[in-house]
Scaffold this motif. Structure first.
Motif, PDB file in Angstrom:
ATOM      1  N   CYS A   1     105.557  66.305-134.487  1.00  0.00           N
ATOM      2  CA  CYS A   1     104.829  65.731-135.630  1.00  0.00           C
ATOM      3  C   CYS A   1     103.384  65.379-135.275  1.00  0.00           C
ATOM      4  N   GLY A   2     102.795  66.101-134.342  1.00  0.00           N
ATOM      5  CA  GLY A   2     101.377  65.926-134.055  1.00  0.00           C
ATOM      6  C   GLY A   2     101.041  64.806-133.103  1.00  0.00           C
ATOM      7  N   GLY A   3     102.026  64.278-132.386  1.00  0.00           N
ATOM      8  CA  GLY A   3     101.769  63.152-131.494  1.00  0.00           C
ATOM      9  C   GLY A   3     100.788  63.461-130.381  1.00  0.00           C
ATOM     10  N   ARG A   4     100.904  64.646-129.787  1.00  0.00           N
ATOM     11  CA  ARG A   4     100.001  64.986-128.675  1.00  0.00           C
ATOM     12  C   ARG A   4      98.560  65.139-129.147  1.00  0.00           C
ATOM     13  N   THR A   5      98.391  65.622-130.374  1.00  0.00           N
ATOM     14  CA  THR A   5      97.042  65.721-130.929  1.00  0.00           C
ATOM     15  C   THR A   5      96.428  64.330-131.074  1.00  0.00           C
ATOM     16  N   LEU A   6      97.200  63.390-131.613  1.00  0.00           N
ATOM     17  CA  LEU A   6      96.683  62.036-131.798  1.00  0.00           C
ATOM     18  C   LEU A   6      96.417  61.363-130.459  1.00  0.00           C
ATOM     19  N   LEU A   7      97.278  61.583-129.487  1.00  0.00           N
ATOM     20  CA  LEU A   7      97.067  60.984-128.165  1.00  0.00           C
ATOM     21  C   LEU A   7      95.788  61.520-127.528  1.00  0.00           C
ATOM     22  N   SER A   8      95.563  62.821-127.612  1.00  0.00           N
ATOM     23  CA  SER A   8      94.339  63.402-127.050  1.00  0.00           C
ATOM     24  C   SER A   8      93.110  62.871-127.774  1.00  0.00           C
ATOM     25  N   LEU A   9      93.235  62.631-129.073  1.00  0.00           N
ATOM     26  CA  LEU A   9      92.130  62.061-129.841  1.00  0.00           C
ATOM     27  C   LEU A   9      91.813  60.653-129.355  1.00  0.00           C
TER      28      LEU A   9
ATOM     29  N   THR B   1      91.663  50.746-124.245  1.00  0.00           N
ATOM     30  CA  THR B   1      92.670  51.124-123.260  1.00  0.00           C
ATOM     31  C   THR B   1      93.696  52.010-123.962  1.00  0.00           C
ATOM     32  N   VAL B   2      93.968  53.173-123.410  1.00  0.00           N
ATOM     33  CA  VAL B   2      94.929  54.099-123.999  1.00  0.00           C
ATOM     34  C   VAL B   2      96.033  54.361-122.980  1.00  0.00           C
ATOM     35  N   LYS B   3      97.261  54.159-123.407  1.00  0.00           N
ATOM     36  CA  LYS B   3      98.392  54.303-122.495  1.00  0.00           C
ATOM     37  C   LYS B   3      99.507  55.099-123.169  1.00  0.00           C
ATOM     38  N   SER B   4     100.098  56.015-122.401  1.00  0.00           N
ATOM     39  CA  SER B   4     101.267  56.756-122.853  1.00  0.00           C
ATOM     40  C   SER B   4     102.490  56.198-122.140  1.00  0.00           C
ATOM     41  N   ALA B   5     103.493  55.782-122.929  1.00  0.00           N
ATOM     42  CA  ALA B   5     104.682  55.144-122.365  1.00  0.00           C
ATOM     43  C   ALA B   5     105.926  55.767-122.971  1.00  0.00           C
ATOM     44  N   LEU B   6     106.378  56.875-122.374  1.00  0.00           N
ATOM     45  CA  LEU B   6     107.563  57.569-122.859  1.00  0.00           C
ATOM     46  C   LEU B   6     108.771  57.165-122.026  1.00  0.00           C
ATOM     47  N   ASN B   7     109.847  56.824-122.699  1.00  0.00           N
ATOM     48  CA  ASN B   7     111.079  56.420-122.028  1.00  0.00           C
ATOM     49  C   ASN B   7     112.252  56.908-122.869  1.00  0.00           C
ATOM     50  N   TYR B   8     112.866  58.004-122.446  1.00  0.00           N
ATOM     51  CA  TYR B   8     113.894  58.640-123.275  1.00  0.00           C
ATOM     52  C   TYR B   8     115.233  57.917-123.227  1.00  0.00           C
ATOM     53  N   SER B   9     115.347  56.915-122.372  1.00  0.00           N
ATOM     54  CA  SER B   9     116.570  56.114-122.368  1.00  0.00           C
ATOM     55  C   SER B   9     116.596  55.119-123.522  1.00  0.00           C
ATOM     56  N   LEU B  10     115.486  55.030-124.260  1.00  0.00           N
ATOM     57  CA  LEU B  10     115.389  54.060-125.350  1.00  0.00           C
ATOM     58  C   LEU B  10     115.818  54.634-126.697  1.00  0.00           C
ATOM     59  N   GLU B  11     116.252  55.888-126.727  1.00  0.00           N
ATOM     60  CA  GLU B  11     116.499  56.538-128.011  1.00  0.00           C
ATOM     61  C   GLU B  11     117.691  55.963-128.747  1.00  0.00           C
ATOM     62  N   ASN B  12     118.642  55.393-128.021  1.00  0.00           N
ATOM     63  CA  ASN B  12     119.820  54.816-128.660  1.00  0.00           C
ATOM     64  C   ASN B  12     120.101  53.442-128.060  1.00  0.00           C
TER      65      ASN B  12
ATOM     66  N   THR C   1     107.073  45.232-124.988  1.00  0.00           N
ATOM     67  CA  THR C   1     106.364  44.004-124.603  1.00  0.00           C
ATOM     68  C   THR C   1     105.762  44.151-123.212  1.00  0.00           C
ATOM     69  N   ARG C   2     106.532  44.724-122.296  1.00  0.00           N
ATOM     70  CA  ARG C   2     106.047  44.909-120.919  1.00  0.00           C
ATOM     71  C   ARG C   2     104.874  45.888-120.866  1.00  0.00           C
ATOM     72  N   MET C   3     104.880  46.875-121.736  1.00  0.00           N
ATOM     73  CA  MET C   3     103.805  47.864-121.744  1.00  0.00           C
ATOM     74  C   MET C   3     102.482  47.287-122.267  1.00  0.00           C
ATOM     75  N   ILE C   4     102.557  46.359-123.221  1.00  0.00           N
ATOM     76  CA  ILE C   4     101.323  45.849-123.819  1.00  0.00           C
ATOM     77  C   ILE C   4     100.770  44.613-123.104  1.00  0.00           C
TER      78      ILE C   4
ATOM     79  N   ASN D   1     107.642  56.878-127.502  1.00  0.00           N
ATOM     80  CA  ASN D   1     108.691  57.540-128.275  1.00  0.00           C
ATOM     81  C   ASN D   1     109.727  56.552-128.782  1.00  0.00           C
ATOM     82  N   ALA D   2     109.521  55.253-128.517  1.00  0.00           N
ATOM     83  CA  ALA D   2     110.462  54.238-128.984  1.00  0.00           C
ATOM     84  C   ALA D   2     110.443  54.159-130.509  1.00  0.00           C
ATOM     85  N   ARG D   3     111.593  53.858-131.085  1.00  0.00           N
ATOM     86  CA  ARG D   3     111.657  53.635-132.519  1.00  0.00           C
ATOM     87  C   ARG D   3     110.983  52.308-132.863  1.00  0.00           C
TER      88      ARG D   3
END
Length: 357
Positions: free
Chosen positions: A99-107, A118-129, A140-143, A155-157
């Motif tokens: 859904c265009g996430g990488r485009t927005l992140l590069s922007l 400050t721009v940070k990418s925080a992907l954690n696929y264990s958070l999907e469920n 909270t820890r990321m911010i 990628n968190a909901r």
């Protein structure tokens, strides 16, 4: 009974009253009609009332489960534009796959220096469920380390982060047509894109796909025709809804309760949610609402060579056209995501109008 004649004062008074009442009734009807049309102009020129899907007058309007009871219209652009005084603002962007996430992140990386972000990418696929405890703690820890305004890509909901001192959290989102997203994901699993090119030979790649029960030669039409789980299983429903619904027990399945919760989260917690098909306007709205964070974004999107390269090379390779029969089946299959998509489309239209975009 005496007849009323032209010279009779009672006759004159009666005529005046009828004319006045007729004028007021006509004028009121005209104004209400105009108001309805102006409020309900849909993305394709038809009014919302005439559109079979975008109608805001949906079934959840009077639902007893509607906890928010808030307005159904986005706040005026001027109200959104007021920043949080003396607080550093951090934008949280929950990315939906394809859904265009990488485009927005590069922007945002391109804006980090000129706008002092400050721009940070925080992907954690264990958070999907699972429950919302771990995702809330993670966000909270990321911010917490942010010392100035910034942008968090995750990628968190949807989840409410714990309060962080001197920080205001803003949420934005970006979605796309549900069927187009599913088709793109289908072919991306087979062929990837030019940003994530295969790093192994074809034989190894095909063994990898076979181990995951993915037929590299299958097309989306056949996947649907043969009722393969990859295309029509229950888990393929509600991707958009679940992202904005969050981790509540209602959000585990693509249910009306999940849809309602997702809508209310958007109404109450998101600065703006745009659609990928109108990403240019999405960026323009961001600039209008928060110039301190997004100033120069549209110019970067249009003219920055690195961002143009990301846009070009992040497109899924090998996508084939989908038959009308398949489209009908999948649109029915993804009905709940389409209801959410049209809801977002309607709100985004209103926000564009409010912001003069």
């Amino acid at each position: 009974m005496k007849s009323l004649k032209l010279g009779n004062p009672v006759y004159a008074l009666t005529v005046c009253l009828w004319l006045t009442m007729g004028y007021l009734a006509w004028n009121l009807g005209y104004e209400v009609g105009q108001s309805s049309v102006n409020r309900g102009r849909a993305y394709d020129g038809r009014s919302v009332q005439d559109h079979p899907k975008i109608a805001e007058n949906d079934s959840d309007r009077n639902s007893k489960n509607d906890e928010s009871k808030t307005e159904h219209f986005p706040r005026p652009c001027e109200q959104n534009r007021v920043s949080s005084t003396n607080l550093k603002e951090i934008v949280i962007f929950g990315s939906v796959p394809k859904c265009g996430g990488r485009t927005l992140l590069s922007l945002m990386f391109a804006l980090s220096q000129p706008n002092d972000l400050t721009v940070k990418s925080a992907l954690n696929y264990s958070l999907e469920n699972g429950s919302e405890i771990a995702p809330r703690q993670y966000i909270t820890r990321m911010i917490q380390p942010f010392t100035k305004a910034g942008f968090l890509y995750t990628n968190a909901r949807f989840v409410q982060a714990d309060t962080v001192q001197s920080t205001a959290l803003l949420r934005i989102g970006l979605i796309r047509d549900p069927m187009q997203r599913l088709v793109s994901s289908f072919y991306h699993r087979r062929f990837g894109d030019r940003l994530t090119a295969k790093t192994v030979d074809d034989a190894t790649w095909e063994r990898h796909l076979k181990a995951k029960s993915v037929d590299i030669n299958e097309i989306f039409d056949d996947c649907v025709k043969n009722k393969m789980s990859e295309c029509v299983a229950e888990y393929t429903k509600g991707t958009l809804v679940k992202q904005f619904c969050g981790y509540h027990s209602d959000c585990k399945t693509a249910s009306p309760a999940a849809l309602l919760r997702a809508k209310n989260n958007v109404r109450n917690n998101y600065l703006v949610v745009g659609i990928l098909e109108e990403i240019d306007d999405f960026v323009r709205v961001l600039e209008k609402i928060r110039p301190s964070l997004f100033q120069g974004a549209f110019d970067k999107l249009e003219n920055d060579e690195r961002i143009q390269s990301v846009i070009k090379n992040s497109r899924t390779v090998g996508i084939q056209s989908v038959s009308e029969l398949t489209k009908g089946i999948i649109k029915k299959h993804l009905a709940i995501d389409y209801e959410f998509y049209y809801f977002i489309q309607w709100r985004f239209l209103k926000q564009k109008e409010e912001c003069g975009v």
